[in-house]
Scaffold this active site. Structure first.
Site, mmCIF file in Angstrom:
data_model
loop_
_atom_site.group_PDB
_atom_site.id
_atom_site.type_symbol
_atom_site.label_atom_id
_atom_site.label_comp_id
_atom_site.label_asym_id
_atom_site.label_seq_id
_atom_site.Cartn_x
_atom_site.Cartn_y
_atom_site.Cartn_z
ATOM 1 N N LYS A 113 0.847 -1.194 0.000
ATOM 2 C CA LYS A 113 0.000 0.000 0.000
ATOM 3 C C LYS A 113 0.884 1.246 0.000
ATOM 4 O O LYS A 113 1.913 1.278 0.688
ATOM 5 C CB LYS A 113 -0.894 -0.024 1.251
ATOM 6 C CG LYS A 113 -1.997 1.027 1.263
ATOM 7 C CD LYS A 113 -2.850 0.894 2.529
ATOM 8 C CE LYS A 113 -3.971 1.906 2.589
ATOM 9 N NZ LYS A 113 -4.769 1.785 3.825
ATOM 10 N N SER A 150 -9.700 1.760 2.858
ATOM 11 C CA SER A 150 -8.853 2.513 1.962
ATOM 12 C C SER A 150 -7.811 1.660 1.233
ATOM 13 O O SER A 150 -7.233 2.117 0.251
ATOM 14 C CB SER A 150 -8.122 3.605 2.750
ATOM 15 O OG SER A 150 -7.242 3.037 3.684
ATOM 16 N N SER A 207 -9.788 -0.318 7.109
ATOM 17 C CA SER A 207 -9.189 -0.162 5.779
ATOM 18 C C SER A 207 -8.533 -1.402 5.195
ATOM 19 O O SER A 207 -8.210 -1.421 4.007
ATOM 20 C CB SER A 207 -8.174 0.988 5.792
ATOM 21 O OG SER A 207 -8.842 2.223 5.757
#
Lengths: 489, 97, 482
Positions: free
Chosen positions: A80, A155, A179
């Site tokens: 990420k 996210s 997330s």
């Protein structure tokens, strides 16, 4: 069967015994990314093809003499883009850090590099991890591999979509209020948020420091355990890193039953707002847990209804402070041609941050400001204590708690952008574990009539990831959900 | 609880955000909506309830006073929007904090 | 109407750690810009602070030396504001719960003793440095100092004159230096002082509006700035004006205070507990251990010097102002047990040389052993006091052993009776008129003869012996020419 369909565990086995080379792995994934990435848009930054192939060749050459491998060697992972990677830009999905190249690796990246993993690229996310749909990215939204018109959740939407679309074998995500779990559920993959303190936050760009935690997003529960073995470690550079023993998490995924385990079903997680298909699917999954030997218990977590309010005050308050460092002085974006210093600050931050980040900075600033601190931030911290006490009481009775992950299946892109509060309410089932710092996993448990994945959430006591993994793994092996893969078109 | 336009402007200034008139109006409406949702917390009795600011039940995470290498100055300023002679450069500072 | 000043003082003392408060970068002063920086102290995304244990220990030691209560459970808070020298957009500090509280420090001004109450002392990180160059449209930022540990020490408004503030600051600095907690260098900014001052009609119990003073980087400026500000405020009040609550900067060029330009907005620092740091729990055992490790502090040591060494209070206070110097003195007295003589030499010859070069006693080229040996040589009569004084600068410059130097230079005192007799007789022969004068009863001429003999010997004759010999010779010999 194509190489990219393999799980991390399977790929490790084939590579370790020399049946496939590092070069073959790299080439297969590069091909796959080439095919589907234009549709999925999981990555913000991809490792250049030549660089990856050269790394793979060098690795194969060095192994020719003596085949000694490490667990993560040649394993193609995605990270990420809010986790710092030395020499590789780390944007956080923001204009603010579009060209930021960290001079250091996050703590979680170090062992991966030492073991010579393949960094395929940095994945898309809501800007600074603030969002539940991956639409709040300065680089555009990621698409759900199961339905390209839909959000992959957020996210960590880029990481989850990349795993689901076989654009990497496994990925790292970060979870502040859901997330990791939300996009894992929306994309039909496994996502584990470890206990707060289990994994070092050093090098994870902070959103809300008291909640942020890095974790694996994988194709199977065993894969999550394999990756957690690499991630979990006490780190003296993170003061909030736990000084607890780290077990071999893969051991927990070997048992196939849930005998002698008590699983709590909190009534507050099955109320208004829960999609009927999701409810039915999750209740079926819970029934499966019972068939595997678990004893089910109805429990109550009365503070659940206040979790979102408490969370969005605490998280935004911390964020308003954490994001103050982006001021155009030391790194990142700076607005051009500004009148003076104050104007430079205000323009830089107005142009460098997107609307959701600004909204949260405003909310957090308000929650901490003179006159409102006690009513908002202070109150939220007290409610956080009550939420923890709810869990403490529940875990006196049960060993695990099973709930839905998301109140609905994946939703169409753009649907919730207009109404921030509606977007916040998506986190209602994931936030309680975040506030209490508990380990929680999202594991696929079925599909909606529209063919969209639905996830089951299993929460455990602090540092009881082994139990959480055992239950999730037993459930996964007793069901066939993992075998169904998205067809990307 | 409703937030006023003046409060929005005050928060924007504290947070160093230059907001357009539309953004101010939008934030005024959205933050008011969100804050009225937050107001549910008022119903929760919390007298005497300690605050949780971290869930880690540890204390005294110390470091020994032993130097570790700093970054080379080139790496320190590598990402800087503007730098000269090893210094970061900003528009002239006229005010004190 | 007469007015009186009410003054409180905030001191920011840099703690003498090898590394910064939350990272391993060094704290050395004066290195090239941004060479003592890492991801943590320039606030790079993803970096996290880890607390320096030594800084906590130094804060506790300082607190104990200042008679403070040490808080057992501590948290750090973030103070949020924007400024280019503040890398993270917040300063890690302590807010509601400082590590040290409710202490006191005794001071003496013109023989008048006073106890200054310490309200609090807390740990925080220093900011970097902004540099402004003339008319340039830009400023430069150096983060070498960012993250250096500070102890902010705040008094109650107990002080009432520039002299008292000066005495307080010197006493505080001496203590911190004794503890090795701070090097106390105002010019380099390791000991920074910000007084706040208000003026009120004498005898009133209400407090006036207070003004904060900044940019004071020497002891001289402290006194000047306060004197100026008292006069300014008194003048304003006496003419019926009002004092505005503001921060004023001392302008050392013009010797005035000027209003500081500041953000118009009201400060709202939005303090909240820093979630990146854990609570600091200080045990009674730890406090006890630190208390036992405290050195004897200046006030106690001065008292002991007066009592044990029979020194005047003035000597005792000069000698104990720095730990180095007091240690030096005591080491020397152990070898040459005449405290007053040692005191005279340390305060005179030694300090003159040290101060001229700004060198602490610890690094004096003339060791305590060396000074003791020199005094021994005088005491034994090997050299005269005059010669000892004359050669001290050379001793200091060369770092040689006194005996060696005295030998090399042939400065050994002449005490041999035969040699001295020859000298005395020669002088008497050359000055028959003065011999007559003496013998007629004008004894004051003796001084003249001593001077002549010393001169003839190149200053090496033992003056005591010369004296004795002259008296005998002048008295016993028959008058010349008769």
């Amino acid at each position: 069967m194509s190489l990219v369909k393999l799980s991390l565990q399977e790929l490790q086995r084939l590579f370790t015994c020399g049946e496939i080379s590092a070069f073959e792995i790299a080439r297969a994934y590069l091909l796959r990314i080439n095919q589907v990435e234009p549709k999925i848009k999981a990555y913000i930054t991809l490792t250049p093809k030549d660089q990856l192939l050269a790394q793979a060749e060098a690795l194969d050459r060095s192994l020719k003499a003596w085949r000694k491998t490490e667990p993560m060697m040649a394993m193609p992972l995605a990270i990420k883009d809010n986790i710092c990677t030395e020499g590789v830009r780390t944007t956080c999905g923001s204009i603010m850090l579009e060209h930021f190249v960290p001079p250091y690796d996050a703590a979680v990246v170090e062992p991966l590099r030492q073991q010579r993993f393949f960094l395929l690229g940095k994945t898309n996310l809501d800007e600074f991890a603030m969002g539940s749909s991956s639409e709040h990215s300065a680089f555009g939204p990621t698409k759900n591999p199961w339905k390209l018109t839909h959000s992959p959740g957020g996210s960590s939407g880029g990481s989850a979509a990349a795993v689901a679309a076989d654009e990497c074998v496994a990925a790292l995500g970060s979870d502040t209020g859901g997330s990791i779990r939300l996009p894992a559920a929306a994309c039909g993959v496994v996502g584990l948020k470890p206990t707060y303190g289990r994994v070092s936050r050093y090098g994870l760009v902070a959103f809300a420091s008291s909640l942020d935690q890095i974790g694996p997003i994988t194709k199977t529960v065993t894969d999550a355990a394999i990756l957690l073995n690499v991630l979990a470690k006490h780190d003296p550079r993170d003061s909030t890193s736990a000084t607890v023993p780290v077990p071999d998490f893969t051991k927990s995924t070997k048992r196939k039953d849930l005998k002698k385990l008590k699983v709590g079903i909190p009534q507050e997680f099955f109320t208004d707002g829960l999609d009927t298909e999701v409810e039915r699917t999750v209740r079926e999954a819970i029934a499966e847990l019972e068939r595997l030997g678990a004893q089910l218990c109805d429990i109550s977590l009365p503070m659940t209804e206040h979790a979102i309010a408490a969370y969005y005050l605490i998280a935004t308050a911390e964020a308003s402070s954490n994001l103050a460092r982006y001021d155009g002085v030391k790194y990142g974006f700076r607005s051009k041609e500004t009148r003076d210093l104050l104007d430079m600050y205000c323009q830089t931050r107005a142009q460098g941050f997107g609307p959701e980040v600004k909204r949260r900075i405003m909310l957090g600033t308000y929650a901490l400001s003179a006159g409102y601190y006690e009513a908002y931030y202070g109150k939220a911290q007290a409610v956080r204590t009550l939420i923890r006490q709810d869990f403490d009481a529940a875990f006196q009775e049960v060993d695990l708690i099973a709930t839905p992950v998301m109140p609905t299946p994946a939703f169409p892109l753009g649907e919730k952008l207009k109404d921030p509060l509606q977007m916040y309410l998506l986190d209602m089932y994931t936030i309680p574990a975040s506030l209490a710092g508990l380990p929680a996993i999202a594991v696929p448990c079925g599909f909606s009539s529209a063919g969209l994945p639905i996830g089951l959430q299993i929460m455990g006591r602090p540092f009881e990831e082994p139990l959480v993994l055992r239950a999730a793994s037993a459930y996964e092996q007793a069901t066939n959900w993992r075998k169904k893969r998205p067809v990307i078109r | 609880m409703a937030i006023t336009q003046a409060e929005v402007e005050h928060m924007a200034r504290l947070a160093r955000l230059d907001l357009s008139e539309q953004e101010k109006a939008l934030f005024c409406e959205q933050l008011s909506h969100i804050l009225s949702y937050m107001d549910q917390l008022r119903q929760v009795p919390t007298d005497g309830v300690p605050h949780t600011s971290t869930v880690i039940e540890q204390s005294n995470a110390f470091r020994d006073d032993i130097p570790t290498p700093s970054l080379p100055v080139q790496a320190v300023i590598a990402n800087a929007p503007e730098a000269v002679d090893g210094f970061f450069v900003v528009p002239k500072i006229l005010e004190n904090p | 109407m007469t007015y009186e000043a009410v003054i409180g003082v905030e001191v920011h003392a840099q703690l003498r750690t090898a590394t910064k408060l939350f990272c391993g970068c060094t704290t050395t002063f004066g290195l090239a810009p941004n060479t003592q920086c890492c991801p943590v102290c320039i606030g790079m995304p993803g970096s996290l602070p880890v607390l320096n244990k030594r800084a906590v220990e130094l804060a506790i030691r300082a607190g104990l030396a200042l008679n403070c209560t040490i808080r057992l459970s501590n948290r750090f808070a973030r103070k949020n504001y924007f400024y280019p020298d503040l890398p993270k957009g917040y300063q890690i500090s302590q807010y509601e719960a400082p590590i040290c509280e409710s202490g006191s420090l005794d001071i003496t001004t013109n023989g008048h003793a006073k106890t200054v109450r310490i309200r609090r002392a807390h740990l925080e990180e220093d900011a970097g440095k902004n540099l402004h160059e003339g008319d340039a449209a830009t400023s430069r930022v150096d983060f070498n100092r960012a993250g250096t540990p500070l102890l902010e020490i705040v008094t109650e408004p107990d002080l009432s004159s520039p002299e008292e503030v000066d005495a307080y600051l010197r006493a505080l600095r001496d203590i911190l230096k004794y503890l090795d907690a701070c090097d106390g260098n105002m010019e380099q900014g390791s000991f920074r002082c910000e007084p706040n001052i208000s003026v009120r009609p004498a005898g009133s119990s209400d407090l006036g509006t207070k003004v904060e003073l900044k940019n004071i980087n020497s002891f001289r400026f402290v006194k000047q700035a306060l004197a100026y500000e008292i006069a300014r405020q008194t003048k304003v009040l006496a003419s019926g004006g009002v004092i505005h609550q503001e921060t004023r900067l001392w302008d050392p060029e013009r010797e005035v205070t000027v209003v500081m330009r500041s953000k118009e907005e009201a400060h709202d620092y939005r303090y909240f507990p820093d979630p990146d740091l854990l609570p600091v729990e200080i045990s009674q055992e730890w406090i006890q251990e630190l208390r036992q490790s405290l050195p004897e502090l200046p006030a106690a040591r001065a008292k002991r010097f007066v009592h044990d060494y029979r020194l005047p209070e003035y000597d005792a206070s000069v000698l104990t102002a720095s730990k180095d110097l007091a240690d030096y003195f005591e080491a020397c007295v152990r070898l040459f047990p005449n405290p007053k003589i040692v005191s005279n030499w340390v305060m005179g010859e030694l300090l003159r040389e040290l101060n001229a070069r700004g060198i602490p006693a610890q690094r004096s080229p003339v060791s305590p052993e060396c000074l003791a040996k020199l005094l021994q040589l005088v005491d034994e009569g090997t050299i005269s006091l005059k010669i000892a004084r004359e050669i001290f600068p050379e001793l200091y410059a060369s770092g040689k052993d006194p005996e060696t130097l005295v030998h090399e230079k042939g400065l050994t005192q002449i005490s041999d009776a035969q040699v001295l007799e020859q000298l005395v007789e020669e002088v008497m022969r050359q000055h028959p008129a003065q011999v007559d004068q003496y013998r007629r009863g004008k004894e004051a001429v003796l001084g003249f003869f001593v001077g002549q003999v010393m001169k003839a010997s190149g200053g090496k004759a033992n003056p005591g012996k010369v004296n004795e010999l002259l008296r005998r010779k002048l008295a016993s010999d028959t008058p010349s020419g008769s």
